[in-house]
Motif scaffolding. Structure first.
Motif, mmCIF file in Angstrom:
data_model
loop_
_atom_site.group_PDB
_atom_site.id
_atom_site.type_symbol
_atom_site.label_atom_id
_atom_site.label_comp_id
_atom_site.label_asym_id
_atom_site.label_seq_id
_atom_site.Cartn_x
_atom_site.Cartn_y
_atom_site.Cartn_z
ATOM 1 N N VAL A 1 0.838 -1.201 0.000
ATOM 2 C CA VAL A 1 0.000 0.000 0.000
ATOM 3 C C VAL A 1 0.874 1.252 0.000
ATOM 4 N N LEU A 2 1.938 1.244 0.815
ATOM 5 C CA LEU A 2 2.819 2.408 0.887
ATOM 6 C C LEU A 2 3.570 2.612 -0.427
ATOM 7 N N LYS A 3 3.889 1.494 -1.090
ATOM 8 C CA LYS A 3 4.632 1.575 -2.346
ATOM 9 C C LYS A 3 3.738 2.003 -3.512
ATOM 10 N N GLU A 4 2.522 1.477 -3.543
ATOM 11 C CA GLU A 4 1.645 1.688 -4.693
ATOM 12 C C GLU A 4 0.590 2.770 -4.476
ATOM 13 N N GLY A 5 0.482 3.287 -3.278
ATOM 14 C CA GLY A 5 -0.522 4.296 -3.019
ATOM 15 C C GLY A 5 -1.559 3.783 -2.037
ATOM 16 N N LEU A 6 -2.338 4.716 -1.543
ATOM 17 C CA LEU A 6 -3.318 4.395 -0.500
ATOM 18 C C LEU A 6 -4.347 3.374 -0.956
ATOM 19 N N TYR A 7 -4.892 3.590 -2.119
ATOM 20 C CA TYR A 7 -5.915 2.692 -2.632
ATOM 21 C C TYR A 7 -5.458 2.091 -3.951
ATOM 22 N N LYS A 8 -5.744 0.837 -4.123
ATOM 23 C CA LYS A 8 -5.419 0.188 -5.373
ATOM 24 C C LYS A 8 -6.396 0.679 -6.436
ATOM 25 N N LYS A 9 -5.863 1.130 -7.550
ATOM 26 C CA LYS A 9 -6.731 1.587 -8.618
ATOM 27 C C LYS A 9 -7.379 0.389 -9.298
ATOM 28 N N LYS A 10 -8.661 0.539 -9.558
ATOM 29 C CA LYS A 10 -9.382 -0.540 -10.227
ATOM 30 C C LYS A 10 -9.074 -0.485 -11.722
#
Ligand code: MG
Length: 123
Positions: free
Chosen positions: A112-121
């Motif tokens: 989550v910290l690497k890719e951002g708060l929310y995973k993009k759909k």
């Protein structure tokens, strides 16, 4: 004075059970009706924020009138959640910890910290 720091979940569940029993409301408290009522209370909570700009938390916390409304609606939501757990004999502490563990697996903090708060759909 009662607070989150000195009150157990089962005490709150017992108080709600007693409140319902004193009024003989058990017959109305089918989980479906409680879930509908909880959803209505969530809508009442949302209504407080409807059409307003996001306030910074400090400003929001200083708005005593709004904070009192939030407190009341949040209490309504949680009381219905506790009522559902009473009716279905759900141990909420176990359920919350189990769900939290599942969320840790689903959303590993490193990822989550690497890719951002929310995973993009991706559709
Ligand atoms: Mg309400």
């Amino acid at each position: 004075m009662i607070s989150d720091k000195n009150t157990c979940l089962h005490e709150l569940k017992d108080k709600i059970k007693e409140f319902v029993k004193e009024r003989e409301w058990e017959r109305y408290h089918h989980p479906k009706e409680l879930a509908i009522s909880m959803s209505i209370e969530i809508a009442e909570l949302l209504e407080i924020f409807q059409w307003e700009e996001k306030e910074c938390l400090g400003l929001l916390e200083n708005n005593q009138q709004k904070m009192e409304r939030i407190r009341e609606e949040l209490a309504d939501v949680i009381m219905y959640a506790l009522s559902i757990s009473n009716q279905l004999n759900i141990d909420l502490s176990q359920a919350i910890i189990k769900k939290l563990e599942a969320n840790k697996i689903k959303y590993p903090s490193e990822k989550v910290l690497k890719e951002g708060l929310y995973k993009k759909k991706t559709y």
